[in-house]
Design a protein around this motif. Structure first.
Motif, PDB file in Angstrom:
ATOM      1  N   CYS A 139       0.864  -1.183   0.000  1.00  0.00           N
ATOM      2  CA  CYS A 139       0.000   0.000   0.000  1.00  0.00           C
ATOM      3  C   CYS A 139       0.899   1.230   0.000  1.00  0.00           C
ATOM      4  O   CYS A 139       1.747   1.380   0.870  1.00  0.00           O
ATOM      5  CB  CYS A 139      -0.909   0.008   1.220  1.00  0.00           C
ATOM      6  SG  CYS A 139      -1.821   1.562   1.411  1.00  0.00           S
TER       7      CYS A 139
ATOM      8  N   CYS B  43       0.113   3.613   3.507  1.00  0.00           N
ATOM      9  CA  CYS B  43       0.584   3.226   4.848  1.00  0.00           C
ATOM     10  C   CYS B  43       1.856   2.390   4.768  1.00  0.00           C
ATOM     11  O   CYS B  43       2.434   2.038   5.788  1.00  0.00           O
ATOM     12  CB  CYS B  43      -0.510   2.483   5.605  1.00  0.00           C
ATOM     13  SG  CYS B  43      -0.909   0.868   4.928  1.00  0.00           S
TER      14      CYS B  43
ATOM     15  N   CYS C 192      -6.022  -1.819   0.293  1.00  0.00           N
ATOM     16  CA  CYS C 192      -5.640  -1.772   1.707  1.00  0.00           C
ATOM     17  C   CYS C 192      -6.888  -1.463   2.525  1.00  0.00           C
ATOM     18  O   CYS C 192      -7.558  -0.458   2.285  1.00  0.00           O
ATOM     19  CB  CYS C 192      -4.587  -0.691   1.914  1.00  0.00           C
ATOM     20  SG  CYS C 192      -4.244  -0.379   3.661  1.00  0.00           S
TER      21      CYS C 192
ATOM     22  N   CYS D 175      -6.522   1.977   4.600  1.00  0.00           N
ATOM     23  CA  CYS D 175      -6.513   3.253   3.871  1.00  0.00           C
ATOM     24  C   CYS D 175      -7.649   3.347   2.861  1.00  0.00           C
ATOM     25  O   CYS D 175      -7.936   4.422   2.355  1.00  0.00           O
ATOM     26  CB  CYS D 175      -5.188   3.434   3.147  1.00  0.00           C
ATOM     27  SG  CYS D 175      -3.760   3.286   4.231  1.00  0.00           S
TER      28      CYS D 175
HETATM   29 ZN   LIG Z   1      -2.698   1.289   3.552  1.00  0.00          ZN
END
Ligand SMILES: [Zn+2]
Lengths: 174, 388
Positions: free
Chosen positions: A63, A66, A77, A80
Protein backbone atom coordinates in the motif's frame (compact mmCIF):
# COMPACT_ATOMS: atom_id res chain seq x y z
CA UNK A 1 -37.70 -11.67 46.75
CA UNK A 2 -41.23 -12.62 47.77
CA UNK A 3 -42.52 -10.93 44.66
CA UNK A 4 -40.30 -13.06 42.44
CA UNK A 5 -41.90 -16.22 43.84
CA UNK A 6 -45.32 -14.87 43.09
CA UNK A 7 -44.31 -14.25 39.51
CA UNK A 8 -42.62 -17.51 38.72
CA UNK A 9 -43.80 -19.90 41.43
CA UNK A 10 -42.08 -23.17 42.31
CA UNK A 11 -41.17 -25.53 39.44
CA UNK A 12 -44.27 -27.36 38.26
CA UNK A 13 -42.54 -30.63 37.47
CA UNK A 14 -39.26 -30.69 39.39
CA UNK A 15 -38.43 -34.32 38.62
CA UNK A 16 -39.06 -33.97 34.90
CA UNK A 17 -40.92 -36.41 32.67
CA UNK A 18 -39.50 -39.90 32.47
CA UNK A 19 -38.91 -41.02 28.86
CA UNK A 20 -38.22 -44.58 27.75
CA UNK A 21 -36.55 -45.56 24.45
CA UNK A 22 -39.92 -46.35 22.86
CA UNK A 23 -41.13 -42.85 23.73
CA UNK A 24 -38.29 -41.42 21.67
CA UNK A 25 -39.37 -43.51 18.69
CA UNK A 26 -42.74 -41.77 18.72
CA UNK A 27 -41.07 -38.44 17.92
CA UNK A 28 -41.15 -37.86 14.18
CA UNK A 29 -38.03 -36.57 12.47
CA UNK A 30 -37.53 -35.56 8.86
CA UNK A 31 -33.94 -35.99 7.74
CA UNK A 32 -32.22 -34.38 4.78
CA UNK A 33 -28.69 -33.84 3.61
CA UNK A 34 -27.83 -30.49 2.05
CA UNK A 35 -26.37 -30.43 -1.44
CA UNK A 36 -24.48 -27.15 -1.46
CA UNK A 37 -21.38 -26.98 -3.66
CA UNK A 38 -19.35 -23.89 -4.45
CA UNK A 39 -16.31 -22.80 -6.50
CA UNK A 40 -15.00 -19.45 -5.28
CA UNK A 41 -12.84 -17.29 -7.52
CA UNK A 42 -9.63 -16.64 -5.61
CA UNK A 43 -9.43 -13.10 -6.95
CA UNK A 44 -6.74 -11.10 -8.69
CA UNK A 45 -4.35 -10.86 -5.74
CA UNK A 46 -4.64 -14.32 -4.20
CA UNK A 47 -4.46 -15.98 -7.62
CA UNK A 48 -1.01 -14.46 -8.17
CA UNK A 49 -0.02 -15.44 -4.61
CA UNK A 50 -0.98 -19.09 -5.20
CA UNK A 51 0.81 -19.08 -8.56
CA UNK A 52 3.99 -17.82 -6.88
CA UNK A 53 3.74 -20.48 -4.16
CA UNK A 54 4.02 -23.00 -6.97
CA UNK A 55 7.34 -21.28 -7.84
CA UNK A 56 8.46 -21.48 -4.22
CA UNK A 57 8.13 -17.75 -3.68
CA UNK A 58 6.13 -15.52 -1.32
CA UNK A 59 4.66 -12.39 -2.86
CA UNK A 60 2.81 -9.49 -1.24
CA UNK A 61 1.16 -6.23 -2.28
CA UNK A 62 2.27 -2.86 -0.99
CA UNK A 63 0.00 0.00 0.00
CA UNK A 64 1.58 3.27 -1.12
CA UNK A 65 -0.12 5.23 1.66
CA UNK A 66 0.58 3.23 4.85
CA UNK A 67 3.53 1.34 3.27
CA UNK A 68 2.38 -2.00 4.65
CA UNK A 69 3.17 -5.08 2.57
CA UNK A 70 0.06 -7.27 2.74
CA UNK A 71 0.51 -11.05 2.74
CA UNK A 72 -1.49 -12.81 1.42
CA UNK A 73 -1.73 -9.99 -1.09
CA UNK A 74 -4.88 -7.92 -1.52
CA UNK A 75 -5.79 -5.48 -4.30
CA UNK A 76 -6.76 -2.83 -1.75
CA UNK A 77 -5.64 -1.77 1.71
CA UNK A 78 -8.45 -2.13 4.22
CA UNK A 79 -7.02 0.54 6.50
CA UNK A 80 -6.51 3.25 3.87
CA UNK A 81 -9.28 2.13 1.47
CA UNK A 82 -6.80 2.62 -1.37
CA UNK A 83 -5.78 0.26 -4.14
CA UNK A 84 -2.47 -1.42 -3.41
CA UNK A 85 0.05 -0.48 -6.07
CA UNK A 86 3.09 -2.74 -6.09
CA UNK A 87 3.97 -6.45 -6.06
CA UNK A 88 6.75 -7.22 -3.58
CA UNK A 89 8.67 -10.53 -3.31
CA UNK A 90 9.57 -11.49 0.23
CA UNK A 91 12.41 -13.79 1.28
CA UNK A 92 9.95 -16.10 3.03
CA UNK A 93 11.75 -15.98 6.34
CA UNK A 94 10.12 -14.40 9.35
CA UNK A 95 9.32 -14.77 13.03
CA UNK A 96 6.64 -16.55 15.02
CA UNK A 97 4.07 -13.87 15.80
CA UNK A 98 1.81 -16.17 17.79
CA UNK A 99 1.26 -19.91 18.10
CA UNK A 100 -0.78 -22.54 19.86
CA UNK A 101 -0.12 -26.20 20.57
CA UNK A 102 -3.34 -27.99 19.62
CA UNK A 103 -4.10 -31.26 21.41
CA UNK A 104 -7.59 -31.78 19.98
CA UNK A 105 -8.40 -32.90 16.43
CA UNK A 106 -11.37 -31.91 14.24
CA UNK A 107 -13.54 -34.62 15.76
CA UNK A 108 -12.71 -33.39 19.26
CA UNK A 109 -10.47 -36.41 19.99
CA UNK A 110 -7.25 -35.96 21.97
CA UNK A 111 -4.20 -36.47 19.73
CA UNK A 112 -0.85 -37.97 20.77
CA UNK A 113 1.28 -35.74 18.56
CA UNK A 114 0.16 -32.15 19.18
CA UNK A 115 -0.41 -29.95 16.12
CA UNK A 116 1.61 -26.74 16.10
CA UNK A 117 -0.29 -23.88 14.47
CA UNK A 118 0.47 -20.19 14.37
CA UNK A 119 1.10 -16.96 12.54
CA UNK A 120 4.34 -16.06 10.79
CA UNK A 121 5.25 -12.39 10.36
CA UNK A 122 7.50 -12.07 7.32
CA UNK A 123 10.83 -10.32 7.09
CA UNK A 124 10.26 -7.31 4.85
CA UNK A 125 6.68 -6.77 6.00
CA UNK A 126 5.35 -5.11 9.16
CA UNK A 127 3.70 -7.10 12.00
CA UNK A 128 0.14 -8.40 11.53
CA UNK A 129 0.62 -8.77 7.77
CA UNK A 130 1.68 -12.42 7.82
CA UNK A 131 0.06 -15.79 7.26
CA UNK A 132 -1.23 -18.67 9.33
CA UNK A 133 0.55 -21.99 9.00
CA UNK A 134 1.98 -25.05 10.76
CA UNK A 135 5.31 -25.37 12.55
CA UNK A 136 7.59 -28.40 12.30
CA UNK A 137 11.06 -29.74 13.15
CA UNK A 138 10.62 -28.13 16.57
CA UNK A 139 9.68 -29.48 19.99
CA UNK A 140 6.45 -27.92 21.33
CA UNK A 141 8.25 -26.66 24.41
CA UNK A 142 10.88 -24.92 22.27
CA UNK A 143 8.40 -22.91 20.18
CA UNK A 144 8.51 -19.24 21.25
CA UNK A 145 6.95 -15.99 20.06
CA UNK A 146 9.63 -14.05 18.20
CA UNK A 147 11.51 -17.20 17.13
CA UNK A 148 13.06 -16.83 13.63
CA UNK A 149 11.55 -19.35 11.19
CA UNK A 150 11.79 -20.33 7.50
CA UNK A 151 9.43 -22.20 5.16
CA UNK A 152 9.89 -25.86 4.29
CA UNK A 153 8.57 -26.28 0.74
CA UNK A 154 7.19 -29.37 -0.89
CA UNK A 155 9.33 -30.56 -3.82
CA UNK A 156 8.66 -28.37 -6.89
CA UNK A 157 6.92 -31.17 -8.82
CA UNK A 158 4.42 -31.68 -5.96
CA UNK A 159 3.38 -28.03 -5.66
CA UNK A 160 -0.07 -27.20 -7.00
CA UNK A 161 -0.59 -23.54 -6.15
CA UNK A 162 -1.96 -23.98 -2.66
CA UNK A 163 -1.08 -22.75 0.82
CA UNK A 164 -0.12 -26.39 1.44
CA UNK A 165 2.79 -26.03 -1.03
CA UNK A 166 4.58 -24.92 2.13
CA UNK A 167 4.70 -27.97 4.42
CA UNK A 168 5.40 -25.95 7.55
CA UNK A 169 7.77 -23.38 9.01
CA UNK A 170 10.79 -24.51 11.02
CA UNK A 171 13.27 -22.70 13.26
CA UNK A 172 15.90 -20.90 11.21
CA UNK A 173 19.44 -22.18 11.66
CA UNK A 174 21.84 -19.44 12.67
CA UNK B 1 -38.15 13.97 11.47
CA UNK B 2 -35.17 14.65 9.20
CA UNK B 3 -35.26 13.71 5.53
CA UNK B 4 -33.07 11.04 3.94
CA UNK B 5 -31.48 11.36 0.50
CA UNK B 6 -29.35 9.27 -1.84
CA UNK B 7 -25.93 10.90 -1.79
CA UNK B 8 -24.22 8.47 -4.16
CA UNK B 9 -24.57 5.22 -6.09
CA UNK B 10 -22.05 2.83 -7.62
CA UNK B 11 -22.34 -0.45 -9.46
CA UNK B 12 -20.32 -2.98 -11.38
CA UNK B 13 -21.48 -4.33 -14.71
CA UNK B 14 -23.83 -7.30 -14.40
CA UNK B 15 -22.49 -10.47 -16.03
CA UNK B 16 -23.20 -14.17 -16.06
CA UNK B 17 -19.79 -14.96 -14.46
CA UNK B 18 -17.02 -13.05 -12.68
CA UNK B 19 -14.07 -15.46 -12.38
CA UNK B 20 -11.58 -12.56 -12.63
CA UNK B 21 -12.41 -11.21 -9.17
CA UNK B 22 -13.37 -12.61 -5.80
CA UNK B 23 -16.40 -11.30 -3.93
CA UNK B 24 -14.32 -8.77 -2.02
CA UNK B 25 -12.86 -7.29 -5.20
CA UNK B 26 -16.33 -7.18 -6.78
CA UNK B 27 -17.72 -5.26 -3.81
CA UNK B 28 -14.69 -2.97 -3.71
CA UNK B 29 -15.29 -1.83 -7.29
CA UNK B 30 -18.90 -0.84 -6.62
CA UNK B 31 -17.96 0.81 -3.31
CA UNK B 32 -15.18 2.91 -4.88
CA UNK B 33 -17.62 4.09 -7.55
CA UNK B 34 -20.31 4.96 -5.00
CA UNK B 35 -17.91 6.92 -2.80
CA UNK B 36 -16.56 8.81 -5.82
CA UNK B 37 -20.15 9.61 -6.82
CA UNK B 38 -20.93 10.80 -3.28
CA UNK B 39 -17.56 12.56 -3.03
CA UNK B 40 -16.85 11.05 0.38
CA UNK B 41 -14.04 9.11 2.04
CA UNK B 42 -15.55 6.08 3.79
CA UNK B 43 -12.77 5.98 6.39
CA UNK B 44 -13.69 9.50 7.51
CA UNK B 45 -17.27 10.23 6.53
CA UNK B 46 -19.41 7.10 6.80
CA UNK B 47 -21.06 6.35 10.14
CA UNK B 48 -22.51 2.91 9.48
CA UNK B 49 -22.42 0.13 6.88
CA UNK B 50 -25.08 -2.41 5.92
CA UNK B 51 -24.69 -5.39 3.59
CA UNK B 52 -27.50 -7.61 2.34
CA UNK B 53 -26.53 -11.26 2.13
CA UNK B 54 -27.53 -14.81 2.91
CA UNK B 55 -24.87 -17.31 3.99
CA UNK B 56 -26.15 -20.11 1.77
CA UNK B 57 -25.76 -17.96 -1.36
CA UNK B 58 -22.18 -17.18 -0.36
CA UNK B 59 -21.17 -20.62 0.80
CA UNK B 60 -19.63 -19.67 4.12
CA UNK B 61 -21.01 -18.90 7.53
CA UNK B 62 -21.37 -15.53 9.21
CA UNK B 63 -20.89 -13.60 5.97
CA UNK B 64 -21.06 -10.26 7.82
CA UNK B 65 -17.58 -10.92 9.20
CA UNK B 66 -16.20 -10.86 5.64
CA UNK B 67 -17.49 -7.46 4.57
CA UNK B 68 -15.64 -4.60 6.34
CA UNK B 69 -12.37 -4.52 4.33
CA UNK B 70 -13.81 -3.93 0.89
CA UNK B 71 -16.29 -1.27 2.02
CA UNK B 72 -13.88 0.79 4.12
CA UNK B 73 -15.76 -0.35 7.22
CA UNK B 74 -12.97 -1.79 9.39
CA UNK B 75 -13.63 -0.97 13.07
CA UNK B 76 -16.90 0.81 12.23
CA UNK B 77 -20.56 -0.06 12.88
CA UNK B 78 -21.30 -2.84 10.39
CA UNK B 79 -24.25 -5.20 10.06
CA UNK B 80 -25.72 -7.62 7.56
CA UNK B 81 -29.40 -7.75 6.71
CA UNK B 82 -30.47 -11.24 5.74
CA UNK B 83 -32.73 -9.77 3.10
CA UNK B 84 -32.69 -7.91 -0.19
CA UNK B 85 -31.19 -4.54 -1.01
CA UNK B 86 -34.39 -2.59 -0.35
CA UNK B 87 -34.62 -4.14 3.10
CA UNK B 88 -31.04 -2.96 3.59
CA UNK B 89 -32.04 0.53 2.43
CA UNK B 90 -34.94 0.46 4.88
CA UNK B 91 -32.53 -0.17 7.74
CA UNK B 92 -30.21 2.61 6.60
CA UNK B 93 -33.22 4.92 6.28
CA UNK B 94 -34.21 4.21 9.87
CA UNK B 95 -30.66 4.67 11.16
CA UNK B 96 -30.61 8.15 9.62
CA UNK B 97 -34.23 9.07 10.39
CA UNK B 98 -33.71 8.36 14.06
CA UNK B 99 -30.70 10.64 14.14
CA UNK B 100 -28.34 7.86 15.17
CA UNK B 101 -26.18 8.31 12.05
CA UNK B 102 -25.75 10.89 9.30
CA UNK B 103 -24.24 8.84 6.47
CA UNK B 104 -24.99 5.14 5.97
CA UNK B 105 -23.77 2.81 3.21
CA UNK B 106 -25.85 -0.08 1.85
CA UNK B 107 -24.30 -2.86 -0.23
CA UNK B 108 -25.88 -5.79 -2.04
CA UNK B 109 -24.27 -8.17 -4.48
CA UNK B 110 -24.58 -11.44 -6.32
CA UNK B 111 -21.73 -13.91 -6.75
CA UNK B 112 -24.27 -16.56 -7.55
CA UNK B 113 -22.18 -18.02 -10.39
CA UNK B 114 -19.99 -19.55 -7.68
CA UNK B 115 -22.85 -21.61 -6.29
CA UNK B 116 -22.67 -24.84 -8.28
CA UNK B 117 -25.86 -26.40 -6.93
CA UNK B 118 -28.19 -23.39 -7.16
CA UNK B 119 -31.40 -25.41 -7.54
CA UNK B 120 -30.59 -27.49 -4.49
CA UNK B 121 -29.90 -24.46 -2.34
CA UNK B 122 -33.18 -22.89 -3.49
CA UNK B 123 -34.86 -26.12 -2.54
CA UNK B 124 -33.36 -25.77 0.92
CA UNK B 125 -35.53 -22.67 1.29
CA UNK B 126 -38.64 -24.85 1.13
CA UNK B 127 -40.24 -25.98 4.34
CA UNK B 128 -38.00 -28.87 5.42
CA UNK B 129 -40.70 -30.81 7.20
CA UNK B 130 -43.47 -30.81 4.61
CA UNK B 131 -42.44 -29.32 1.25
CA UNK B 132 -38.89 -30.51 0.75
CA UNK B 133 -39.61 -34.23 0.95
CA UNK B 134 -42.16 -33.67 -1.86
CA UNK B 135 -39.62 -31.89 -4.10
CA UNK B 136 -36.96 -34.47 -3.37
CA UNK B 137 -39.21 -37.45 -4.10
CA UNK B 138 -39.41 -36.75 -7.84
CA UNK B 139 -36.37 -34.49 -8.15
CA UNK B 140 -38.46 -31.58 -9.41
CA UNK B 141 -36.80 -28.19 -10.05
CA UNK B 142 -37.90 -25.85 -7.22
CA UNK B 143 -39.12 -23.20 -9.67
CA UNK B 144 -42.28 -25.26 -10.21
CA UNK B 145 -43.78 -22.94 -7.62
CA UNK B 146 -43.57 -20.11 -10.19
CA UNK B 147 -45.75 -22.25 -12.46
CA UNK B 148 -48.26 -22.69 -9.63
CA UNK B 149 -48.33 -18.96 -8.93
CA UNK B 150 -48.61 -18.00 -12.59
CA UNK B 151 -51.43 -20.45 -13.22
CA UNK B 152 -53.36 -19.08 -10.25
CA UNK B 153 -52.72 -15.49 -11.37
CA UNK B 154 -53.90 -16.14 -14.94
CA UNK B 155 -56.97 -17.96 -13.67
CA UNK B 156 -57.85 -15.26 -11.14
CA UNK B 157 -57.36 -12.27 -13.43
CA UNK B 158 -58.01 -13.50 -16.97
CA UNK B 159 -54.52 -12.42 -17.98
CA UNK B 160 -53.29 -14.36 -21.03
CA UNK B 161 -50.05 -16.22 -21.64
CA UNK B 162 -49.39 -13.93 -24.58
CA UNK B 163 -49.65 -10.84 -22.38
CA UNK B 164 -47.06 -12.34 -20.03
CA UNK B 165 -44.76 -13.27 -22.90
CA UNK B 166 -44.87 -9.65 -24.08
CA UNK B 167 -43.16 -8.67 -20.82
CA UNK B 168 -40.21 -10.95 -21.67
CA UNK B 169 -40.01 -9.52 -25.20
CA UNK B 170 -40.06 -5.94 -23.99
CA UNK B 171 -37.66 -6.23 -21.05
CA UNK B 172 -35.06 -8.14 -23.06
CA UNK B 173 -35.30 -5.49 -25.77
CA UNK B 174 -35.14 -2.67 -23.25
CA UNK B 175 -31.92 -4.15 -21.81
CA UNK B 176 -30.18 -3.26 -25.08
CA UNK B 177 -30.40 0.36 -23.87
CA UNK B 178 -28.72 -0.46 -20.55
CA UNK B 179 -24.93 -0.83 -20.78
CA UNK B 180 -24.89 -2.80 -17.49
CA UNK B 181 -27.45 -5.39 -18.63
CA UNK B 182 -26.08 -8.67 -20.05
CA UNK B 183 -29.25 -10.27 -21.38
CA UNK B 184 -30.48 -7.78 -23.96
CA UNK B 185 -32.04 -9.42 -27.02
CA UNK B 186 -34.42 -8.71 -29.85
CA UNK B 187 -36.92 -11.52 -29.56
CA UNK B 188 -40.41 -11.96 -30.93
CA UNK B 189 -43.43 -13.41 -29.16
CA UNK B 190 -43.02 -16.56 -31.21
CA UNK B 191 -39.55 -17.13 -29.86
CA UNK B 192 -40.76 -16.85 -26.28
CA UNK B 193 -43.45 -19.43 -27.03
CA UNK B 194 -40.99 -21.65 -28.89
CA UNK B 195 -38.63 -21.64 -25.90
CA UNK B 196 -41.06 -24.16 -24.46
CA UNK B 197 -42.84 -24.64 -21.19
CA UNK B 198 -40.58 -24.88 -18.19
CA UNK B 199 -43.41 -25.21 -15.66
CA UNK B 200 -46.78 -24.59 -17.32
CA UNK B 201 -47.88 -21.97 -18.06
CA UNK B 202 -44.41 -20.46 -17.56
CA UNK B 203 -42.03 -20.58 -20.53
CA UNK B 204 -38.28 -20.94 -20.38
CA UNK B 205 -37.49 -17.47 -21.70
CA UNK B 206 -39.91 -15.88 -19.27
CA UNK B 207 -37.47 -16.81 -16.50
CA UNK B 208 -34.62 -14.41 -15.69
CA UNK B 209 -31.11 -15.85 -16.00
CA UNK B 210 -28.83 -15.33 -13.03
CA UNK B 211 -26.07 -12.71 -13.02
CA UNK B 212 -23.20 -11.53 -10.82
CA UNK B 213 -22.79 -7.91 -9.84
CA UNK B 214 -22.64 -5.46 -6.97
CA UNK B 215 -24.43 -2.21 -6.16
CA UNK B 216 -23.60 0.25 -3.38
CA UNK B 217 -25.78 3.12 -2.15
CA UNK B 218 -24.73 6.00 0.09
CA UNK B 219 -27.64 7.49 2.04
CA UNK B 220 -27.37 10.70 4.03
CA UNK B 221 -29.37 13.11 6.12
CA UNK B 222 -30.71 15.74 3.71
CA UNK B 223 -29.46 18.78 5.62
CA UNK B 224 -25.92 17.40 5.53
CA UNK B 225 -26.11 16.24 1.91
CA UNK B 226 -26.99 19.73 0.70
CA UNK B 227 -23.58 20.88 1.95
CA UNK B 228 -21.70 17.88 0.53
CA UNK B 229 -22.79 17.76 -3.11
CA UNK B 230 -24.00 19.93 -5.95
CA UNK B 231 -25.63 16.95 -7.68
CA UNK B 232 -29.41 16.78 -7.66
CA UNK B 233 -30.62 15.16 -4.45
CA UNK B 234 -32.93 12.18 -4.69
CA UNK B 235 -35.10 11.88 -1.57
CA UNK B 236 -36.21 8.60 -0.08
CA UNK B 237 -39.87 9.56 0.39
CA UNK B 238 -41.12 6.28 1.74
CA UNK B 239 -40.11 2.68 2.19
CA UNK B 240 -42.14 -0.37 3.18
CA UNK B 241 -41.79 -4.11 3.38
CA UNK B 242 -43.99 -7.11 4.08
CA UNK B 243 -43.92 -10.92 4.19
CA UNK B 244 -46.60 -13.47 3.38
CA UNK B 245 -46.97 -16.75 5.18
CA UNK B 246 -44.36 -19.20 3.86
CA UNK B 247 -47.00 -21.86 3.16
CA UNK B 248 -46.95 -22.27 -0.60
CA UNK B 249 -50.45 -23.73 -0.58
CA UNK B 250 -51.75 -20.62 1.19
CA UNK B 251 -50.37 -18.19 -1.39
CA UNK B 252 -52.76 -15.60 -2.84
CA UNK B 253 -52.89 -14.65 -6.54
CA UNK B 254 -52.32 -10.95 -5.99
CA UNK B 255 -48.79 -10.64 -4.54
CA UNK B 256 -50.12 -9.47 -1.19
CA UNK B 257 -46.59 -8.86 0.08
CA UNK B 258 -46.06 -6.21 -2.62
CA UNK B 259 -49.49 -4.64 -2.04
CA UNK B 260 -48.86 -4.19 1.69
CA UNK B 261 -45.27 -2.99 1.19
CA UNK B 262 -46.55 -0.41 -1.32
CA UNK B 263 -49.28 0.77 1.03
CA UNK B 264 -46.67 1.37 3.72
CA UNK B 265 -44.31 3.25 1.39
CA UNK B 266 -47.10 5.25 -0.27
CA UNK B 267 -48.48 6.34 3.10
CA UNK B 268 -45.10 7.77 4.09
CA UNK B 269 -44.57 9.36 0.68
CA UNK B 270 -48.07 10.81 0.36
CA UNK B 271 -48.86 8.80 -2.78
CA UNK B 272 -52.62 8.44 -3.19
CA UNK B 273 -52.80 7.96 -6.96
CA UNK B 274 -49.66 6.11 -8.04
CA UNK B 275 -50.57 6.08 -11.73
CA UNK B 276 -50.80 9.85 -11.81
CA UNK B 277 -48.09 10.71 -9.27
CA UNK B 278 -45.27 8.34 -10.25
CA UNK B 279 -43.18 8.90 -13.38
CA UNK B 280 -40.85 5.87 -13.45
CA UNK B 281 -41.50 2.36 -12.18
CA UNK B 282 -39.21 -0.61 -11.56
CA UNK B 283 -40.95 -3.81 -10.47
CA UNK B 284 -39.58 -7.31 -9.97
CA UNK B 285 -39.91 -9.53 -13.06
CA UNK B 286 -37.78 -12.65 -12.40
CA UNK B 287 -40.72 -14.46 -13.98
CA UNK B 288 -42.41 -12.38 -16.70
CA UNK B 289 -45.92 -12.62 -15.23
CA UNK B 290 -44.60 -11.18 -11.97
CA UNK B 291 -44.23 -7.76 -13.62
CA UNK B 292 -47.97 -7.64 -14.38
CA UNK B 293 -48.92 -9.03 -10.98
CA UNK B 294 -46.65 -6.54 -9.21
CA UNK B 295 -47.95 -3.58 -11.23
CA UNK B 296 -51.45 -4.45 -10.07
CA UNK B 297 -50.28 -4.91 -6.48
CA UNK B 298 -48.65 -1.47 -6.59
CA UNK B 299 -51.87 0.14 -7.79
CA UNK B 300 -50.84 0.95 -11.37
CA UNK B 301 -53.62 -1.24 -12.73
CA UNK B 302 -56.69 -3.03 -11.43
CA UNK B 303 -56.45 -6.83 -11.09
CA UNK B 304 -56.48 -8.29 -14.59
CA UNK B 305 -55.82 -4.95 -16.22
CA UNK B 306 -52.01 -4.94 -16.45
CA UNK B 307 -51.92 -7.58 -19.20
CA UNK B 308 -54.28 -5.56 -21.35
CA UNK B 309 -52.27 -2.40 -20.76
CA UNK B 310 -49.19 -4.35 -21.82
CA UNK B 311 -50.90 -5.52 -24.98
CA UNK B 312 -52.09 -2.00 -25.76
CA UNK B 313 -48.55 -0.64 -25.45
CA UNK B 314 -49.37 1.41 -22.36
CA UNK B 315 -46.53 -0.19 -20.38
CA UNK B 316 -42.94 0.43 -21.42
CA UNK B 317 -40.74 3.09 -22.98
CA UNK B 318 -43.45 4.44 -25.31
CA UNK B 319 -46.38 3.91 -22.95
CA UNK B 320 -48.03 5.92 -20.22
CA UNK B 321 -46.45 3.70 -17.55
CA UNK B 322 -42.63 3.75 -17.76
CA UNK B 323 -41.94 0.29 -16.37
CA UNK B 324 -38.61 -1.55 -16.13
CA UNK B 325 -36.79 0.62 -18.64
CA UNK B 326 -33.58 -0.83 -17.17
CA UNK B 327 -34.52 -4.18 -18.67
CA UNK B 328 -35.66 -5.51 -15.32
CA UNK B 329 -34.40 -8.81 -14.02
CA UNK B 330 -35.14 -10.43 -17.39
CA UNK B 331 -32.64 -8.03 -18.97
CA UNK B 332 -30.19 -7.29 -16.14
CA UNK B 333 -30.21 -10.82 -14.77
CA UNK B 334 -31.40 -12.19 -11.47
CA UNK B 335 -28.94 -10.49 -9.11
CA UNK B 336 -30.28 -12.31 -6.04
CA UNK B 337 -30.32 -9.89 -3.08
CA UNK B 338 -28.91 -7.13 -5.33
CA UNK B 339 -31.89 -7.26 -7.72
CA UNK B 340 -33.68 -4.93 -5.33
CA UNK B 341 -30.87 -2.37 -5.45
CA UNK B 342 -30.76 -2.66 -9.25
CA UNK B 343 -34.39 -1.44 -9.23
CA UNK B 344 -33.50 1.42 -6.90
CA UNK B 345 -30.37 2.26 -8.92
CA UNK B 346 -32.42 2.68 -12.09
CA UNK B 347 -34.85 5.00 -10.33
CA UNK B 348 -32.01 7.14 -8.94
CA UNK B 349 -30.38 7.40 -12.38
CA UNK B 350 -33.72 8.32 -13.96
CA UNK B 351 -34.46 11.00 -11.36
CA UNK B 352 -31.00 12.47 -11.75
CA UNK B 353 -31.31 12.51 -15.54
CA UNK B 354 -28.41 10.06 -15.92
CA UNK B 355 -30.25 7.13 -17.51
CA UNK B 356 -28.78 7.62 -20.98
CA UNK B 357 -30.71 6.15 -23.90
CA UNK B 358 -33.58 5.09 -21.65
CA UNK B 359 -34.01 8.46 -19.89
CA UNK B 360 -37.61 9.52 -19.19
CA UNK B 361 -37.73 13.31 -19.65
CA UNK B 362 -38.39 15.25 -16.44
CA UNK B 363 -38.80 12.18 -14.24
CA UNK B 364 -39.50 13.51 -10.73
CA UNK B 365 -40.96 10.61 -8.77
CA UNK B 366 -40.07 6.92 -9.04
CA UNK B 367 -40.90 3.67 -7.32
CA UNK B 368 -38.72 0.56 -6.93
CA UNK B 369 -40.21 -2.77 -5.87
CA UNK B 370 -38.44 -5.95 -4.88
CA UNK B 371 -39.40 -9.54 -4.29
CA UNK B 372 -36.92 -11.90 -2.65
CA UNK B 373 -37.79 -14.67 -5.04
CA UNK B 374 -38.93 -18.22 -4.72
CA UNK B 375 -40.26 -19.80 -2.72
CA UNK B 376 -41.07 -16.91 -0.45
CA UNK B 377 -43.47 -14.02 -0.43
CA UNK B 378 -41.38 -11.15 0.87
CA UNK B 379 -41.14 -7.83 -0.90
CA UNK B 380 -40.25 -4.21 -0.38
CA UNK B 381 -41.21 -0.93 -2.03
CA UNK B 382 -39.35 2.38 -1.99
CA UNK B 383 -40.53 5.74 -3.33
CA UNK B 384 -37.88 8.23 -4.46
CA UNK B 385 -38.36 11.82 -5.60
CA UNK B 386 -36.66 15.03 -6.63
CA UNK B 387 -37.84 18.00 -4.63
CA UNK B 388 -35.98 20.85 -6.32
ZN1 LIG C 1 -2.70 1.29 3.55
Amino acid sequence: MAKKHELFGPPLNPLGTRLEAEDMEKIAHVRAKPNAKYAWAAGAAISRFLEELKNGRIIGRKCARCERVLVPPRMFCERCFQPTTEWVYLPGTGVVETFSISYIDQNANRVKEPILVGVVAFDGAPPHCGIMHYFGEVKPEELKIGMPVEPVWKPAEERVGSVLDIKYFRPRKK
Amino acid sequence: MRDVVVLGVGATAFTSQTPEVNWKELMYEAAVKAYADAQIDPRRDVDSFITCAEDFWEGFSIFDEFTPDQLGAVLRPMMTVCGDGLQGLANAYMQIKTGLFNIVVVEAHSKISELLTYEHVVEMAYDPIYERPLSAERNVHPYYVAGLEMNLYLHATGTTEEQCALVAVQNRRQALNNPRAPYGARLGLQEIFHSGYAFTPLKKWEIASRADGCIVFVLAAAELARRLTKKPLVYVEGIGWSSESPWIAARSADAGYARRAAQMAYRQAGITNPRRQIDVIEVEDRFAFKELQHLEALGFARPGEAGWLMQAGAIGPEGELKVNLSGGSLGCGDLIEASALQRALEIVLQLRGEAGARQVPNARVGVAQSWRGLPHGTGAVAVFARRD
